[in-house]
Design an enzyme around this catalytic site. Structure first.
Site, PDB file in Angstrom:
ATOM      1  N   LEU A 269      25.663  20.068  50.121  1.00 39.98           N
ATOM      2  CA  LEU A 269      25.878  19.569  51.482  1.00 39.98           C
ATOM      3  C   LEU A 269      24.999  18.351  51.743  1.00 39.98           C
ATOM      4  CD1 LEU A 269      27.108  20.708  54.393  1.00 39.98           C
ATOM      5  CD2 LEU A 269      24.686  21.131  54.817  1.00 39.98           C
ATOM      6  N   ASP A 270      25.581  17.272  52.276  1.00 36.79           N
ATOM      7  CA  ASP A 270      24.737  16.199  52.787  1.00 36.79           C
ATOM      8  C   ASP A 270      23.946  16.773  53.958  1.00 36.79           C
ATOM      9  OD1 ASP A 270      23.521  13.794  53.226  1.00 36.79           O
ATOM     10  OD2 ASP A 270      25.365  12.641  53.417  1.00 36.79           O
ATOM     11  N   TRP A 271      22.746  16.256  54.155  1.00 38.44           N
ATOM     12  CA  TRP A 271      21.771  16.895  55.044  1.00 38.44           C
ATOM     13  C   TRP A 271      22.337  17.104  56.460  1.00 38.44           C
ATOM     14  CZ3 TRP A 271      20.652  16.943  50.449  1.00 38.44           C
ATOM     15  CH2 TRP A 271      19.430  17.379  49.943  1.00 38.44           C
TER      16      TRP A 271
END
Length: 750
Positions: A269-271
């Site tokens: 997941l991107d942050w």
């Protein structure tokens, strides 16, 4: 213009209207197969994960707070000795720490067109991440590819061309993972602008509406090369793709990445990207930076049957297998050991090694592109007696602050932190606080030093006994009439979080014109985090030479001086098209939204016609074409030979054509040339890059260059058959020095 058939296909694929763009659900998420290079790693991972409890499997998949400044940390399994992972940024070197190097940015490496040098950059950068205890290096960046020249993160990628980007992503990944760290290619997919990249205040993130053909032939291309290179991790994106968020998009994660591409690593997941518990079923394997509620809910979801334990087992297995793939079970430092808070007393870990120094310097040299050199102004024929230096970009910033200056881009812009997309913030076009060696935020890091242009020129002056004047603040500076040469340093900055407002600024252009009006030998040097227009002054008779210096990293000034004085030769080529006017780019700016519209849409109806493909199809003359770059010598192309093999009905990776050509250095000095190969494919853009090789030649020396082209290089994506197809028809091979300097060609039938 481009083919009406392709446009029609694109419109049909998205229904001709944004509200009809949709991403089909693809379930279940396929289990990793553990084939090829993954075989041993999967055997070890499966054996270890079989001993995990459900809670331990869940812990592996989510982020936790830790006593370090790693961007993210997974949970651990102390009972079985599994130490967890530190995940950290990225593009120019290890971020938010000391005693590391600042490498040339990816765009700068893209301008080098040098596969070996890019591998070396990836290797030594990876060694520094490992020394700091970083398990997962959050790079390279294959998206944004560069659909809009205003993209704030375009400099984090290698090129707007998918072939060039894919080749250099692959070299970087192999280098990173040879060094013992997990590479993470990002952002899957369509993350082509910062504007509306995330939801805010009831407004959804922009939806990148991409038809299947465009997806495969353009935006997915470098991800395919990354997977073939063995990348162990892929990051999903903030934005929506066909109206489904990237980290919830089962079509992309399950259908394309894990099924079609047979990806055996883990999806990250991107942050704080939008996701739900259903993201696990959609193919998401790890949540960052925190995953408390996700982990608790995931455990409950297994209990109530909404997520199977086998899916959680696969998530953990993919993560642990990546750890084994990169041999992190053998002598890897404690995760995050070198990533301590710099404001507190901490054990210093010096990650730099002497072997990296020549790679960093050579990389800095190789990404400079000489675009104008009237009457062989460069290199200096003799050491100039008096040099005059102008422009805000010539020297280092007044202060060095890791968190703000070097990660933001050392300019007067909005404060650090997540961009607040609901406000009208603008990022300055020029970073007037000093020379730039990087763009801003996540891909930037703090250099140990900056060799700035003025300082490097002064050191050279001390050696030669020459005289240096400088005025770095005046808009209309006085010029000493005895000046042998005037050097004007300007820049164009970009950063994560904001798209650029334009492709030039009036102050910098006016400065160049003011100096040129008083100095008959004016050389302009532009440090740029992307495309920077030059037509406001490029034809001025007193502008004798122009250098696009991109983002060279810590050895910026030293590299430039070597080039100016002929101790090194220019070999860089543009990894994008430099237009005459903003209006020549289509699309030009980021997608917006109608007032009060909570659902912004970006229809990619231009299809694959981006950058030079569009310029060629629309017959627009650029200022400097894709692949262009001057040298201190001249090259001649001859003896083209094309051998075509029988096509396969099943293997797109087999060699379909072997192309040979001879390049001869016809000039007076040693030099490097990037030989480029383009293919004209039926019902496609006029030409597409499908090969490049960099060769070093002494004066008078010739070399035969060979390109091995796969069947995929000639194929198009068939949206009905859902596979790559080799069409019947005429194909043309072009070989030469740039996308518009192709003296050799041969046509053949398939």
């Amino acid at each position: 213009m481009w083919s009406p058939g392709i446009l029609l296909l694109a419109l049909q694929a998205i229904g001709g209207a944004a509200e009809l763009a949709s991403s089909p659900e693809v379930l279940p998420s396929p289990k990793g197969s553990g084939k090829g290079i993954w075989k041993t790693a999967y055997a070890k991972a499966q054996k270890l994960v079989d001993e995990f409890t459900l809670e331990e499997k869940v812990n592996v998949t989510r982020g936790f707070t830790a006593d370090n400044v790693c961007a993210g940390n997974t949970g651990t399994v102390p009972r079985l000795g599994w130490p967890g992972l530190c995940l950290h940024d990225a593009g120019n070197g290890v971020r938010a720490t000391d005693l590391v190097n600042s490498y040339p940015s990816a765009l700068h490496s893209g301008a080098s067109w040098d596969k070996n040098l890019t591998y070396q950059r990836g290797l030594y950068m990876g060694k520094e991440f490992k020394a700091k205890g970083v398990n997962v290096l959050l790079g390279p960046n294959a998206g944004p590819l560069g659909r809009t020249p205003l993209g704030g993160r375009n400099w984090e990628g290698f090129s707007v061309d998918p072939y060039l980007s894919g080749q250099l992503c692959a070299e970087s990944i192999i280098g990173h993972q040879d060094a013992g760290v997990i590479a993470n290619v990002k952002h899957l997919i369509g993350n082509e602008q910062e504007t509306f990249r995330r939801p805010y205040f009831g407004v959804e993130a922009a939806s990148s509406n991409i038809d299947d053909k465009t997806l495969h032939e353009l935006y997915l291309w470098p991800f395919v090369d990354s997977v073939r290179a063995g990348v162990a991790s892929v990051m999903c994106s903030y934005n929506r793709i066909n109206n489904t968020y990237g980290c919830e998009n089962s079509k992309l994660m399950n259908g394309v990445l894990k099924s079609e591409l047979s990806f055996d690593g883990f999806v990250l997941l991107d942050w704080n990207a939008p996701h739900t518990l259903e993201s696990a079923n959609a193919g998401l394997d790890m949540v960052m930076p925190q995953g408390g509620s996700f982990g608790e809910n995931l455990t409950q979801a297994v209990a109530n049957g909404s997520v199977s334990e086998s899916r959680v087992t696969d998530m953990a297995t993919r993560i642990v297998a990546a750890w084994y793939l990169t041999d992190q079970d053998i002598d890897f430092p404690v995760p995050g050991i070198g990533m301590q808070n710099l404001t507190l007393p901490h054990k210093q870990v010096d990650a730099r090694i002497p072997e990296s120094r020549p790679v960093i310097l050579e990389g800095a040299i190789a990404g400079h592109v000489l675009v104008k050199n009237e009457n062989n102004t460069l290199p200096f024929r003799k050491n100039p007696k008096m040099l005059s230096v102008f422009g805000y970009d010539a020297t280092v910033p007044a202060t060095k602050n890791t968190d703000k200056l070097f990660e933001l881009g050392y300019t007067s812009s909005p404060a650090m932190g997540q961009a607040v997309l609901g406000t009208e913030e603008h990022f300055d076009q020029a970073a007037k606080g000093g020379t730039i060696v990087s763009g801003g935020r996540a891909a930037a890091n703090s250099p140990p030093y900056i060799s700035d242009p003025l300082g490097a020129l002064q050191h050279r002056a001390a050696k030669d006994g020459s005289w240096v004047n400088w005025d770095l603040t005046s808009f209309d500076p006085g010029v000493n009439a005895a000046s042998d040469v005037c050097l004007v340093f300007i820049n164009a900055i970009a950063t994560e979080g904001w798209d650029r407002d334009g492709l030039h600024d009036d102050f910098s252009d006016g400065l160049v014109l003011n100096v040129a009006s008083k100095c008959a030998n004016t050389i302009v040097i532009i440090h740029a985090a992307g495309i920077r227009l030059v037509d406001q002054w490029i034809e001025h008779p007193n502008v004798t030479a122009t250098i696009i210096a991109h983002l060279p990293g810590q050895d910026s000034g030293q590299a430039l001086v070597k080039l100016l004085y002929g101790e090194a030769s220019f070999s860089g080529k543009l990894p994008y098209t430099l237009a005459k006017n903003e209006t020549d780019y289509d699309p030009y700016g980021p997608c917006g939204r109608a007032p009060d519209d909570p659902n912004p849409q970006c229809d990619f109806t231009e299809g694959v016609y981006v950058d030079y493909r569009a310029f060629d199809a629309r017959k627009i003359t650029p200022r400097y074409e894709f692949g262009f770059g001057l040298s201190y010598t001249t090259f001649e192309y001859s003896s083209l030979a094309v051998k075509v093999e029988r096509a396969s009905t099943s293997d797109i990776w087999q060699t379909l054509a072997t192309v040979k050509a001879t390049v001869t250095n016809t000039g007076a000095v040693r030099g490097e040339e990037v030989a480029q190969l383009y293919v004209a494919i039926p019902n496609s853009p006029p030409k597409q890059l499908r090969g490049f090789e960099k060769v070093v030649l002494d004066k008078g020396e010739a070399a035969e260059i060979q390109f091995d082209l796969t069947q995929r290089d000639f194929s198009v994506w068939d949206v009905v058959q859902q596979q790559w197809v080799l069409q019947s028809g005429n194909y043309t091979i072009f070989v030469g020095a740039s996308s518009r300097d192709l003296p050799l060609s041969e046509t053949f039938d398939v």
